[in-house]
Design an enzyme around this catalytic site. Sequence first.
Site, PDB file in Angstrom:
ATOM      1  CD  GLU A  90      -1.253  -2.366   2.087  1.00  0.00           C
ATOM      2  OE1 GLU A  90      -2.038  -3.118   2.692  1.00  0.00           O
ATOM      3  OE2 GLU A  90      -0.013  -2.530   2.104  1.00  0.00           O
TER       4      GLU A  90
ATOM      5  CB  ALA B 296      10.458 -38.190 -10.387  1.00  0.00           C
TER       6      ALA B 296
END
Length: 349
Positions: A55, A159
């Site tokens: 902001e 994997a």
Amino acid sequence: MAHSDDFIYMRRCLDLAVRAEGNTSPNPLVGSVIVHEGTIIGEGYHLRAGTPHAEVHAINAVADKSLLPHSTLYASLEPCSHHGRTPPCTDLIIRSGIKRVVVGTVDTSLKVAGRGIEKMMASGIEVVAGVAEDECRWVNRRFFTWHEKKRPYVILKWARSADGYIDFNRSPGEAAEPHWITGMTERVLVHRWRAAEDAILAGGGTVRADNPSLDVRLWRGKNPVRVIVSRSGDLDPGSKIFNTTADVILFTRNWDVSFQNTLVIYLKEDQDFIREVLNTLHQMGIQSLFVEGGAFIIKSFIASGLWDEAWRFTGKKNFGGGVPDPFFSFTAGRSYRFKNSLLETALNF
């Protein structure tokens, strides 16, 4: 009340927020834009902890500050209302004269927890909250998990071969190196993923078999803290993980071990060691954990239920035997095809 355009500008906030992925911890990823009569006149995002928040960057980017009282400020996360390393964003917003603020999601951390919204509303600002809330929470899933579940956000990655094995059966004395299943594109992607997380975890068996570096050498970013779980502590001091490119935390039941650049933590529990490891990492301020352990570690996380995402690569080669895929009940949500493998993902929330 939310307007249709509010969702467009909130998604711009999210586009900005993720630019700092991997750099803001322990702070959240936040983007902010300021809109005047349908035009963005200022925008910014939080770069790293200890620097100005989104902001602040957005307000400072507005060239003509006289437009602020007639503009709307958007923030993907509730503006802070407390003094930390930087002043409260709510005070700056109030001083700027902005009369309307749109918030993606409430900040549920104890230091904010709705008080930023309350403070702005008490000053007369119209606040609309919950715009694209699910997307805003997803971007900060690590931050919210750490604060709400009191543990790091956990991602499992492994994997397997085409016939469902994550490794060959290793022979005694075999060189410590990985048996690659995926291609270079996937390896670069994994290093990018590592760079987004606070810490990376592997088991002692993986360290002994593969001698991994567990770093981001194929991607630009910070190396995650390396977390090793080895109840025996039987590790080669010359292993790549003990170099000085990142800190190492070793969880073990062996009091007598010591390694370079390593914090040794004694495991009290044997059966429930996953919860103990996560509790300790939470206390150390580690918000996210990328798990690249072998079959035992992956299986232990799955059995504990203490995981959030699972990413499984399946290659094209057959091993014909070896160490089986540890997640037998894996149910894929999304899948992505690479030249040398298929990536499937699952969520646990």
